[in-house]
Design a protein around this motif. Sequence first.
Motif, PDB file in Angstrom:
ATOM      1  N   GLN A   1       0.840  -1.178   0.000  1.00 61.60           N
ATOM      2  CA  GLN A   1       0.000   0.000   0.000  1.00 61.60           C
ATOM      3  C   GLN A   1       0.890   1.248   0.000  1.00 61.60           C
ATOM      4  N   VAL A   2       0.668   2.110  -0.987  1.00 60.41           N
ATOM      5  CA  VAL A   2       1.456   3.337  -1.079  1.00 60.41           C
ATOM      6  C   VAL A   2       0.969   4.326  -0.024  1.00 60.41           C
ATOM      7  N   GLN A   3       1.909   4.911   0.665  1.00 56.48           N
ATOM      8  CA  GLN A   3       1.588   5.956   1.621  1.00 56.48           C
ATOM      9  C   GLN A   3       2.480   7.160   1.379  1.00 56.48           C
ATOM     10  N   LEU A   4       1.916   8.340   1.601  1.00 57.42           N
ATOM     11  CA  LEU A   4       2.644   9.582   1.429  1.00 57.42           C
ATOM     12  C   LEU A   4       2.600  10.363   2.744  1.00 57.42           C
ATOM     13  N   ALA A   5       3.716  10.966   3.100  1.00 59.66           N
ATOM     14  CA  ALA A   5       3.780  11.730   4.348  1.00 59.66           C
ATOM     15  C   ALA A   5       4.503  13.040   4.094  1.00 59.66           C
ATOM     16  N   GLU A   6       3.781  14.143   4.267  1.00 59.88           N
ATOM     17  CA  GLU A   6       4.364  15.466   4.077  1.00 59.88           C
ATOM     18  C   GLU A   6       4.978  15.980   5.377  1.00 59.88           C
ATOM     19  N   SER A   7       5.956  16.855   5.220  1.00 55.91           N
ATOM     20  CA  SER A   7       6.558  17.534   6.361  1.00 55.91           C
ATOM     21  C   SER A   7       7.113  18.869   5.890  1.00 55.91           C
ATOM     22  N   GLY A   8       7.435  19.727   6.854  1.00 56.44           N
ATOM     23  CA  GLY A   8       8.099  20.982   6.514  1.00 56.44           C
ATOM     24  C   GLY A   8       7.228  22.219   6.562  1.00 56.44           C
ATOM     25  N   GLY A   9       5.937  22.047   6.828  1.00 59.00           N
ATOM     26  CA  GLY A   9       5.078  23.218   6.917  1.00 59.00           C
ATOM     27  C   GLY A   9       5.376  24.040   8.156  1.00 59.00           C
ATOM     28  N   GLY A  10       4.769  25.203   8.231  1.00 63.74           N
ATOM     29  CA  GLY A  10       4.957  26.059   9.385  1.00 63.74           C
ATOM     30  C   GLY A  10       4.452  27.458   9.111  1.00 63.74           C
ATOM     31  N   THR A  11       4.839  28.379   9.966  1.00 63.74           N
ATOM     32  CA  THR A  11       4.450  29.778   9.837  1.00 63.74           C
ATOM     33  C   THR A  11       5.672  30.604   9.482  1.00 63.74           C
ATOM     34  N   VAL A  12       5.515  31.454   8.486  1.00 63.97           N
ATOM     35  CA  VAL A  12       6.621  32.271   8.007  1.00 63.97           C
ATOM     36  C   VAL A  12       6.075  33.644   7.641  1.00 63.97           C
ATOM     37  N   GLN A  13       6.917  34.638   7.705  1.00 62.59           N
ATOM     38  CA  GLN A  13       6.510  35.988   7.317  1.00 62.59           C
ATOM     39  C   GLN A  13       6.500  36.130   5.801  1.00 62.59           C
ATOM     40  N   SER A  14       5.714  37.068   5.332  1.00 65.42           N
ATOM     41  CA  SER A  14       5.663  37.362   3.905  1.00 65.42           C
ATOM     42  C   SER A  14       7.069  37.636   3.375  1.00 65.42           C
ATOM     43  N   GLY A  15       7.380  37.020   2.229  1.00 65.85           N
ATOM     44  CA  GLY A  15       8.708  37.147   1.661  1.00 65.85           C
ATOM     45  C   GLY A  15       9.658  36.040   2.064  1.00 65.85           C
ATOM     46  N   GLY A  16       9.264  35.230   3.030  1.00 64.47           N
ATOM     47  CA  GLY A  16      10.106  34.155   3.520  1.00 64.47           C
ATOM     48  C   GLY A  16      10.041  32.908   2.663  1.00 64.47           C
ATOM     49  N   SER A  17      10.719  31.859   3.136  1.00 68.10           N
ATOM     50  CA  SER A  17      10.821  30.603   2.396  1.00 68.10           C
ATOM     51  C   SER A  17      10.515  29.420   3.291  1.00 68.10           C
ATOM     52  N   LEU A  18      10.032  28.373   2.674  1.00 62.56           N
ATOM     53  CA  LEU A  18       9.839  27.086   3.329  1.00 62.56           C
ATOM     54  C   LEU A  18      10.143  25.996   2.313  1.00 62.56           C
ATOM     55  N   ARG A  19      10.538  24.838   2.824  1.00 69.14           N
ATOM     56  CA  ARG A  19      10.759  23.680   1.964  1.00 69.14           C
ATOM     57  C   ARG A  19       9.905  22.533   2.474  1.00 69.14           C
ATOM     58  N   LEU A  20       9.003  22.068   1.638  1.00 69.53           N
ATOM     59  CA  LEU A  20       8.162  20.935   1.979  1.00 69.53           C
ATOM     60  C   LEU A  20       8.772  19.653   1.435  1.00 69.53           C
ATOM     61  N   SER A  21       8.588  18.575   2.177  1.00 64.38           N
ATOM     62  CA  SER A  21       9.047  17.262   1.736  1.00 64.38           C
ATOM     63  C   SER A  21       7.890  16.279   1.788  1.00 64.38           C
ATOM     64  N   CYS A  22       7.966  15.271   0.934  1.00 59.13           N
ATOM     65  CA  CYS A  22       6.952  14.226   0.894  1.00 59.13           C
ATOM     66  C   CYS A  22       7.669  12.895   0.723  1.00 59.13           C
ATOM     67  N   ALA A  23       7.511  12.026   1.702  1.00 62.79           N
ATOM     68  CA  ALA A  23       8.131  10.703   1.648  1.00 62.79           C
ATOM     69  C   ALA A  23       7.119   9.691   1.141  1.00 62.79           C
ATOM     70  N   LEU A  24       7.513   8.913   0.146  1.00 60.56           N
ATOM     71  CA  LEU A  24       6.655   7.857  -0.386  1.00 60.56           C
ATOM     72  C   LEU A  24       7.130   6.521   0.147  1.00 60.56           C
ATOM     73  N   SER A  25       6.223   5.714   0.661  1.00 61.73           N
ATOM     74  CA  SER A  25       6.560   4.375   1.140  1.00 61.73           C
ATOM     75  C   SER A  25       5.619   3.368   0.501  1.00 61.73           C
ATOM     76  N   GLY A  26       6.065   2.133   0.423  1.00 59.84           N
ATOM     77  CA  GLY A  26       5.248   1.065  -0.139  1.00 59.84           C
ATOM     78  C   GLY A  26       5.503   0.790  -1.604  1.00 59.84           C
ATOM     79  N   ASP A  27       6.291   1.604  -2.232  1.00 63.37           N
ATOM     80  CA  ASP A  27       6.634   1.423  -3.644  1.00 63.37           C
ATOM     81  C   ASP A  27       7.788   2.367  -3.960  1.00 63.37           C
TER      82      ASP A  27
END
Length: 126
Positions: A1-27
Motif C-alpha cells: 500500500q502506497v503511503q505519502l507523508a508530508e513535512s516541513g510546513g509552518g508559519t513564516v513571514q511574507s517574503g520568507g521561504s519554506l521547503r516541503l518534503s513528501c516521503a513515499l513508502s510502499g513502492d
Amino acid sequence: QVQLAESGGGTVQSGGSLRLSCALSGDTITRYSMGWFRQAPGKEREGIATINVRDVIVYRDVVRGRFTISRDNAKNALSLQMNSLKPDDTAMYYCAAARTPEGLLVSLIAEEYTYWGQGTQVTVSS
C-alpha cells in the motif's frame, strides 16, 4: 500500500521561504507522476506543481518563478521549495501520486491522482 507523508510546513513571514518534503513508502517513486496541491479555507483544492518520471514539470501560474518542485529518487521523496511567500499562499499543502503505465502524466487535476498524504499547514503572515 502506497503511503505519502508530508513535512516541513509552518508559519513564516511574507517574503520568507519554506521547503516541503513528501516521503513515499510502499513502492518506488520512480513509477509515479507526483504533484503538490493546496487547499485554503473555503476554496477548492488546486494543483500547483507536478513532475513526471522524466522530470517534465508544470507549475500553476501563481507559483511559477517562486516555487520549485523536485524529486529525489534515491530517497524516494518529493520536495517543494517555496520562496517569496505571500499571505495568499496560506493553505494546507498535499502531495499526491499517480501511477500510469509509462509514468508520463503531467497534470494539475486532483482527480487524476490516486494516493494522497495527510497534508502540512503553511501559514504566511503579512
